[in-house]
Write a protein that holds these residues in place. Structure first.
Motif, mmCIF file in Angstrom:
data_model
loop_
_atom_site.group_PDB
_atom_site.id
_atom_site.type_symbol
_atom_site.label_atom_id
_atom_site.label_comp_id
_atom_site.label_asym_id
_atom_site.label_seq_id
_atom_site.Cartn_x
_atom_site.Cartn_y
_atom_site.Cartn_z
ATOM 1 N N UNK A 225 0.832 -1.189 0.087
ATOM 2 C CA UNK A 225 -0.069 -0.137 -0.037
ATOM 3 C C UNK A 225 0.716 1.378 -0.061
ATOM 4 N N UNK A 226 1.892 1.207 0.587
ATOM 5 C CA UNK A 226 2.773 2.577 0.828
ATOM 6 C C UNK A 226 3.244 2.898 -0.608
ATOM 7 N N UNK A 229 0.481 5.086 -1.708
ATOM 8 C CA UNK A 229 0.721 6.368 -0.808
ATOM 9 C C UNK A 229 1.666 7.355 -1.067
ATOM 10 N N UNK A 385 16.659 0.756 -2.789
ATOM 11 C CA UNK A 385 15.648 1.239 -1.791
ATOM 12 C C UNK A 385 14.280 0.849 -1.959
ATOM 13 N N UNK A 390 16.787 -3.756 2.539
ATOM 14 C CA UNK A 390 16.113 -2.619 3.215
ATOM 15 C C UNK A 390 15.210 -1.913 2.285
ATOM 16 N N UNK A 391 14.727 -2.380 1.041
ATOM 17 C CA UNK A 391 13.923 -2.090 0.267
ATOM 18 C C UNK A 391 12.515 -1.979 0.825
ATOM 19 N N UNK A 392 11.995 -0.663 0.478
ATOM 20 C CA UNK A 392 10.687 -0.375 1.132
ATOM 21 C C UNK A 392 9.554 -1.117 0.619
ATOM 22 N N UNK A 395 10.772 -4.988 2.468
ATOM 23 C CA UNK A 395 10.494 -5.094 3.837
ATOM 24 C C UNK A 395 9.328 -5.781 4.443
ATOM 25 N N UNK A 396 8.369 -5.201 3.719
ATOM 26 C CA UNK A 396 6.961 -5.897 4.125
ATOM 27 C C UNK A 396 6.782 -7.385 3.875
ATOM 28 N N UNK A 398 9.137 -9.352 3.860
ATOM 29 C CA UNK A 398 9.961 -10.279 4.661
ATOM 30 C C UNK A 398 9.234 -10.048 6.224
ATOM 31 N N UNK A 399 8.627 -9.289 6.490
ATOM 32 C CA UNK A 399 7.814 -9.313 7.689
ATOM 33 C C UNK A 399 6.513 -10.173 7.724
ATOM 34 N N UNK B 87 23.542 -2.486 1.524
ATOM 35 C CA UNK B 87 22.303 -2.972 1.887
ATOM 36 C C UNK B 87 21.450 -1.447 2.189
ATOM 37 N N UNK B 98 11.930 7.477 3.374
ATOM 38 C CA UNK B 98 11.587 6.311 4.315
ATOM 39 C C UNK B 98 10.861 6.688 5.735
ATOM 40 N N UNK B 101 7.168 7.196 4.875
ATOM 41 C CA UNK B 101 6.568 5.946 4.775
ATOM 42 C C UNK B 101 6.014 5.441 6.109
ATOM 43 N N UNK B 105 1.703 3.211 5.888
ATOM 44 C CA UNK B 105 1.270 1.971 5.639
ATOM 45 C C UNK B 105 2.780 1.089 5.520
ATOM 46 N N UNK B 108 6.205 -3.316 7.738
ATOM 47 C CA UNK B 108 7.552 -3.981 8.482
ATOM 48 C C UNK B 108 7.637 -3.256 9.781
ATOM 49 N N UNK B 187 15.217 -8.004 7.855
ATOM 50 C CA UNK B 187 15.049 -6.796 6.868
ATOM 51 C C UNK B 187 15.698 -5.755 7.853
ATOM 52 N N UNK B 188 16.188 -4.656 7.006
ATOM 53 C CA UNK B 188 16.705 -3.511 7.459
ATOM 54 C C UNK B 188 15.451 -2.409 7.492
#
Lengths: 462, 192
Positions: A225-226, A229, A385, A390-392, A395-396, A398-399, B87, B98, B101, B105, B108, B187-188
């Motif tokens: 979703x981000x 956004x 990024x 660390x990619x936005x 990241x989600x 991986x969570x 990374x 970042x 964000x 939403x 993470x 993750x980072x």
């Protein structure tokens, strides 16, 4: 009538009880079952072609990288004759790793334990104190080579398999090759890996990210979703489900389990500027919106390396995300920047099993070799990024995956089924030139279900 | 200068790490104390998720990277920092993207991790530019996620440049040299 699978687990559970082909469901138990995992190592990871890297990582004779084929560690090395060789990194003497670094250049790989030595192509050279024949009294040296995998280079990507007499790489790719060529074989010098891959470990089974790599487009709207956004995919936070950006296109897959999502360029473009494609030639369209990673200067190369139909598709419905069975995800995406820099991000991931409840995420980031340095620099940043460590976006992912994994352990939860019942069914869009199984319109579960069918098929072959 | 993209062949840029300035700012001096306090304040801002306070500590020409590590043997055994792949590869603008964000939403970090950043082994030197200091520190990060009783952790060396601006120090450069070639953290989604 579906042919029944012969695979039965020790407790009497059949593969057909876990992968329910009549109702398009998969039992959550497949994510944790150790017995199934051991079968996967033999029936899938010792059988199919696996992605290990890119030849731009090892340009010179003697250059090597160490990679994994599931839990089997291998040496990927360029020999004096220029060939790329993949051999098991296990000394046939006492089982030690022959090569301990992750990369380097060596003409001879000597085991640090007793000193047995091997060439970059895996051939046994000898053991120290030659006159004492420490490799064995009556043993032919040729029988002591490192175990060699079969290698195939595709667009510079290094693939290998232990299945020496199995399907050729082209047979493995099947109908998806026509589309993959549009990503990997489209320019004169091909792709270049921008640096060694990012690597990190997630506490989940490899199939949790694996099934998503079968072109799960739908999760993007909610989990990612981000993106909306932040204006990266068009639309606004309020209109995500109304406008469903990036959801419409043509999903392509094949019986081997590979798939790609081809997104309509005109719609993708509309998110950033409203210029219609109607009445424009393929070349004009490419100039209006170059495919991710391609610069305007490279457009003539596309016509040189691809068929007219392939270029036309790249200009109108470029493949953008997808996967190669069993464990490769690819993302060749638009990643617009606010500073006017190059907007593409080209990445491939492998999800390497490290036990039933661990997977290593390996993130390879590419650019076209002939792209200007600044374009490569921008694309490296875009990919870092958005994807990987660390990619936005990721990241989600991986969570989510480790949480699914924790659920899969529950005595009750493991019998919950994953549902793949939102199906479009095969349909060939008018004027579509490529082959394979085609699913136009809103992205649904078809390609991911085909991923499970490919899994079922291999797991049923002893 | 273009660095080689070959994984196999490391160039000399892969050995640089640690403090390079030979004009040391001694432990206990006023500048040392002020910078140490700044590092502690920064760690607290991040641990407490006060991202606006953290961003206020950053300069707009910020370069924020975390190169990957690669294990090597033999003559190149110490050439293990690969500055061709990262990374993190960030600018001030991408950090704002970042942190922005995080207010929306970013699953993470929603629910957020509970983090403790332990900053130690701080060594400081003067840079050539007046008012700029090279600050090297060790970072130990403990991260707790959800109701998982097992923490994730990470160790790294940070090579910073802090600039004295209007009575306080601001971060203009940070290189995070993680110790793992394969990260054990999933993750980072947190800053280092």
């Amino acid at each position: 009538m579906l042919q029944k699978s012969s695979l039965t687990l020790r407790d009497g559970t059949k593969l057909d009880d876990l992968i329910m082909r009549d109702t398009n469901e998969v039992s959550l138990r497949v994510m944790t079952d150790e017995e199934l995992y051991h079968h996967e190592m033999e029936r899938i990871f010792a059988k199919t072609w696996l992605l290990l890297g890119h030849e731009s990582e090892i340009p010179k004779a003697g250059d090597f990288i160490i990679r994994d084929m599931a839990e089997d560690n291998v040496i990927v090395a360029r020999d004096a004759d220029g060939s790329v060789n993949v051999s098991l990194n296990v000394c046939p003497h006492r089982g030690m790793r022959v090569c301990l670094g992750e990369a380097g250049n060596k003409r001879v790989h000597q085991c640090i334990y007793h000193g047995w030595a091997f060439k970059p192509n895996g051939d046994f050279i000898g053991a120290p104190i030659e006159k004492e024949k420490m490799h064995g009294n009556n043993v032919e040296k040729a029988t002591l080579n490192l175990k060699k995998a079969r290698v195939h280079l595709y667009g510079g990507l290094i693939f290998a398999t232990w299945n020496v007499d199995g399907p050729s790489f082209d047979e493995y790719l099947g109908d998806i090759k026509y589309y993959m060529d549009q990503l990997f074989c489209r320019t004169d010098s091909g792709l270049e890996l921008l640096g060694p891959p990012q690597r990190f470990v997630l506490p989940c089974n490899w199939k949790v990210p694996g099934e998503q790599s079968g072109s799960d487009g739908f999760h993007t709207l909610t989990l990612h979703r981000s993106l909306m956004e932040g204006g990266v995919m068009g639309g606004t936070a309020e209109t995500i489900y109304d406008q469903a950006p990036g959801m419409y296109g043509v999903d392509v897959s094949c019986e081997q389990g590979h798939s790609l999502r081809c997104l309509e360029a005109e719609k993708t473009f509309k998110m950033f500027a409203d210029i219609p494609f109607e009445g424009k030639s393929t070349e004009e369209r490419l100039n209006l919106l170059t495919p991710p990673g391609i610069t305007k200067e490279m457009i003539p190369e596309l016509f040189k390396n691809l068929s007219e139909d392939q270029v036309e598709q790249l200009a109108t419905f470029p493949p953008q995300v997808g996967g190669m069975f069993p464990n490769v995800l690819l993302a060749f995406i638009f990643a617009p920047r606010t500073d006017g820099g190059a907007s593409g991000a080209l990445t491939l991931h492998t999800y390497m099993p490290k036990g039933p409840d661990r997977v290593e995420f390996v993130n390879y980031i590419f650019a076209e070799k002939d792209a200007p340095e600044q374009v490569k620099r921008d694309m490296l940043q875009n990919a870092i990024q958005a994807t990987g460590t660390s990619g936005t976006i990721e990241q989600d992912d991986a969570d989510v995956w480790p949480v699914i994994m924790r659920n899969a352990r529950g005595g009750v939860s493991k019998h919950i089924t994953l549902k793949y019942q939102a199906l479009h069914g095969e349909e060939r869009p008018e004027g579509w030139k490529g082959g394979g199984m085609l699913y136009p319109g809103f992205t649904k579960d078809d390609t991911q279900w085909n991923w499970w069918l490919a899994y079922h098929k291999l797991m049923s072959e002893a | 200068m273009t660095t080689t993209k070959s994984t196999a062949a490391p160039d000399s840029t892969t050995i640089l790490r640690g403090l390079s300035s030979n004009r040391r700012v001694p432990l206990g001096s006023a500048v040392y104390n002020a910078l140490l306090e700044t590092l502690y304040d920064e760690a607290a801002a991040l641990d407490e998720r006060r991202f606006d306070d953290w961003v206020a500590m950053l300069e707009e020409d910020l370069v924020y990277t975390a190169p990957i590590r690669l294990t090597r043997t033999g003559p190149n055994r110490d050439r293990d920092v690969m500055r061709t792949m990262f990374h993190f590869d960030e600018s001030y603008g991408s950090i704002l993207m970042r942190t922005g964000r995080m207010q929306k939403s970013a699953w993470a970090e929603d629910p957020p991790s509970r983090c403790r950043r332990f900053v130690t082994n701080v060594r400081i030197g003067e840079c050539d530019a007046a008012g700029e200091y090279e600050v090297v520190s060790y970072l130990f990060l403990e991260r707790s996620r959800g109701d998982n009783p097992e923490n994730e952790h990470m160790t790294a060396e940070r090579r910073d440049i802090w600039r004295y601006v209007n009575g306080c120090y601001k971060l203009t450069k940070r290189e995070i040299i993680v110790d793992q070639s394969v990260l054990g953290m999933s993750n980072f989604a947190v800053f280092l």
